[in-house]
Design an enzyme around this catalytic site. Structure first.
Site, PDB file in Angstrom:
ATOM      1  N   VAL A 166       0.781  -1.390  -0.021  1.00 54.66           N
ATOM      2  CA  VAL A 166       0.060   0.075  -0.065  1.00 54.66           C
ATOM      3  C   VAL A 166       0.752   1.308  -0.003  1.00 54.66           C
ATOM      4  O   VAL A 166       0.296   2.486  -0.020  1.00 54.66           O
ATOM      5  CB  VAL A 166      -0.887  -0.134   0.999  1.00 54.66           C
ATOM      6  CG1 VAL A 166      -1.792  -1.149   1.439  1.00 54.66           C
ATOM      7  CG2 VAL A 166      -0.167   0.090   2.401  1.00 54.66           C
ATOM      8  N   HIS A 207      -4.413  -4.319  -2.557  1.00 52.42           N
ATOM      9  CA  HIS A 207      -4.639  -3.998  -1.241  1.00 52.42           C
ATOM     10  C   HIS A 207      -4.809  -2.464  -1.089  1.00 52.42           C
ATOM     11  O   HIS A 207      -4.643  -1.982   0.191  1.00 52.42           O
ATOM     12  CB  HIS A 207      -3.507  -4.594  -0.180  1.00 52.42           C
ATOM     13  CG  HIS A 207      -3.664  -5.975  -0.021  1.00 52.42           C
ATOM     14  ND1 HIS A 207      -2.411  -6.764   0.645  1.00 52.42           N
ATOM     15  CD2 HIS A 207      -4.646  -6.839  -0.260  1.00 52.42           C
ATOM     16  CE1 HIS A 207      -2.768  -8.034   0.596  1.00 52.42           C
ATOM     17  NE2 HIS A 207      -4.138  -8.005   0.153  1.00 52.42           N
ATOM     18  N   CYS A 218     -20.707  11.283  -3.881  1.00 50.75           N
ATOM     19  CA  CYS A 218     -22.171  10.713  -3.650  1.00 50.75           C
ATOM     20  C   CYS A 218     -22.526  10.755  -1.981  1.00 50.75           C
ATOM     21  O   CYS A 218     -23.586  10.588  -1.871  1.00 50.75           O
ATOM     22  CB  CYS A 218     -22.043   9.175  -3.866  1.00 50.75           C
ATOM     23  SG  CYS A 218     -20.906   8.323  -2.581  1.00 50.75           S
TER      24      CYS A 218
HETATM   25  N1  APR Z   1      14.061  -8.899  -1.088  1.00 50.54           N
HETATM   26  C1  APR Z   1      12.790  -9.557  -1.271  1.00 50.54           C
HETATM   27  N2  APR Z   1      12.271 -10.381  -0.213  1.00 50.54           N
HETATM   28  C2  APR Z   1      12.391  -9.904   0.839  1.00 50.54           C
HETATM   29  C3  APR Z   1      13.448  -8.984   1.284  1.00 50.54           C
HETATM   30  C4  APR Z   1      14.265  -8.450   0.477  1.00 50.54           C
HETATM   31  N3  APR Z   1      15.121  -7.357   0.762  1.00 50.54           N
HETATM   32  N4  APR Z   1      13.364  -8.900   2.817  1.00 50.54           N
HETATM   33  C5  APR Z   1      12.374  -9.923   3.134  1.00 50.54           C
HETATM   34  N5  APR Z   1      11.817 -10.163   2.132  1.00 50.54           N
HETATM   35  C6  APR Z   1      10.815 -11.228   2.091  1.00 50.54           C
HETATM   36  C7  APR Z   1      10.741 -11.981   3.307  1.00 50.54           C
HETATM   37  O1  APR Z   1      11.439 -13.357   3.304  1.00 50.54           O
HETATM   38  C8  APR Z   1       9.276 -12.437   3.251  1.00 50.54           C
HETATM   39  O2  APR Z   1       8.915 -13.742   2.626  1.00 50.54           O
HETATM   40  O3  APR Z   1       9.532 -10.713   1.963  1.00 50.54           O
HETATM   41  C9  APR Z   1       8.441 -11.108   2.542  1.00 50.54           C
HETATM   42  C10 APR Z   1       7.427 -10.445   3.151  1.00 50.54           C
HETATM   43  O4  APR Z   1       6.420 -11.246   3.729  1.00 50.54           O
HETATM   44  P1  APR Z   1       5.362 -10.632   4.529  1.00 50.54           P
HETATM   45  O5  APR Z   1       6.002  -9.771   5.662  1.00 50.54           O
HETATM   46  O6  APR Z   1       4.588 -11.533   4.731  1.00 50.54           O
HETATM   47  O7  APR Z   1       4.633  -9.635   3.598  1.00 50.54           O
HETATM   48  P2  APR Z   1       3.577  -9.862   2.348  1.00 50.54           P
HETATM   49  O8  APR Z   1       3.983 -11.243   1.868  1.00 50.54           O
HETATM   50  O9  APR Z   1       3.628  -8.632   1.619  1.00 50.54           O
HETATM   51  O10 APR Z   1       2.253  -9.590   3.215  1.00 50.54           O
HETATM   52  C11 APR Z   1       1.201  -9.701   2.444  1.00 50.54           C
HETATM   53  O11 APR Z   1      -0.064  -9.338   4.488  1.00 50.54           O
HETATM   54  O12 APR Z   1      -0.605  -8.304   6.619  1.00 50.54           O
HETATM   55  C12 APR Z   1      -0.820  -8.477   5.319  1.00 50.54           C
HETATM   56  O13 APR Z   1      -1.686  -6.401   4.203  1.00 50.54           O
HETATM   57  C13 APR Z   1      -0.234  -7.182   4.581  1.00 50.54           C
HETATM   58  O14 APR Z   1      -0.116  -6.932   2.299  1.00 50.54           O
HETATM   59  C14 APR Z   1       0.498  -7.320   3.475  1.00 50.54           C
HETATM   60  C15 APR Z   1       0.113  -8.938   3.174  1.00 50.54           C
END
Ligand code: APR
Length: 260
Positions: free
Chosen positions: A113, A129, A162
């Site tokens: 977001v 999102h 609206c």
């Molecule tokens: N480059 C690539 N990946 C990375 C890096 C990086 N530098 N640093 C961390 N990661 C990976 C982590 O290993 C993890 O798998 O990014 C991922 C982040 O996962 P989450 O924190 O679960 O985030 P995300 O998958 O986007 O979550 C989805 O969950 O809570 C909701 O709304 C929130 O949009 C979000 C959704």
């Protein structure tokens, strides 16, 4: 080429017809925005938020907005907000724009977001999102730029079009994905023969479920993530690297391939 998996990923992407990126918090990690899960994730620190945030908003939108304008939101919101307000697009975002301009990347479905993909210049972007820099009316769906936030005189702020209830465009926990965003994402997933999953743990449905839908339809799943994820078992290729390192390298390789 330092990473053989990256060479294989570049080959798979170059051979694909319709590549769709699915991005998550890891894409913005190098912009200083905390991820949600993993060692220093926000949910790891503060616990997973309640899943009824949206239902509570609907029960008392005025109360929600009052807490918002008086900055009395949950601690994780305040921590995330300060990181978001200072964040700038990083080389991974710019590399995605390069892949889109090469027409190698046909669309990006983002779970983020933070608006950094839009600011970097992605045009075929579906923010499933929402985008924290916009407002959205729950009545007519009108999205308006948030701009420099001025506490609205009337709480909740009425929609100019609206008169409906306005909230931030960011999808709250428990809130359905806006139908226009879900339809656009589904259209791209239905066309995809290759999904580039970048920086997402593949935890949250329905967003991450789109990768399983594509996989079931025969799409190749490529993940770029330093860690294993729930998507790893369905990934044909897992590039164990940070997005900020892998994507610019991928762009370099594919630029040479496309230019021939
Ligand atoms: N480059 C690539 N990946 C990375 C890096 C990086 N530098 N640093 C961390 N990661 C990976 C982590 O290993 C993890 O798998 O990014 C991922 C982040 O996962 P989450 O924190 O679960 O985030 P995300 O998958 O986007 O979550 C989805 O969950 O809570 C909701 O709304 C929130 O949009 C979000 C959704």
């Amino acid at each position: 080429m330092t990473n053989p998996m990256l060479a294989a990923a570049a080959h798979a992407i170059a051979s694909a017809r319709h590549v769709v990126a699915m991005t998550g918090a890891g894409l913005s990690a190098e912009s200083g925005i905390p991820t949600f899960r993993g060692d220093d994730g926000l949910w790891t620190k503060f616990g997973e938020p309640r899943m009824d945030g949206y239902q509570n908003f609907l029960k008392d939108p005025k109360g929600w907005w009052t807490r918002e304008v008086t900055h009395t939101q949950d601690p994780y919101v305040l921590e995330l907000r300060s990181a978001l307000e200072q964040a700038q697009p990083n080389p991974a975002h710019h590399a995605l724009v390069g892949l889109e301009r090469l027409d190698v990347l046909k669309a990006t479905v983002s779970q983020n977001v933070d608006g950094l993909e839009e600011r970097a210049g992605l045009t075929r972007l579906i923010e499933i999102h929402g985008n924290r820099s916009k407002f959205r009316c729950l009545g007519c769906g009108l999205r308006t730029p948030r701009g420099t936030f001025v506490p609205p005189r009337e709480l909740p702020p009425p929609c100019a079009q609206c008169g409906g209830i306005v909230k931030y465009d960011s999808v709250m926990f428990g809130e359905p994905i806006p139908p226009d965003r879900m339809a656009a994402a589904q259209t791209e997933i239905d066309r995809a023969d290759c999904i580039l999953a970048i920086g997402t743990s593949g935890t949250v449905r329905p967003a991450s479920g789109l990768a399983w839908i594509a996989h079931a339809a025969g799409a190749t799943i490529i993940e770029i993530n330093p860690n294993e994820t729930r998507m790893t078992p369905i990934a044909s290729l897992s590039v164990r690297a940070k997005a900020v390192d892998a994507l610019p390298e991928l762009l370099g390789v594919l630029s040479n391939v496309v230019r021939g």
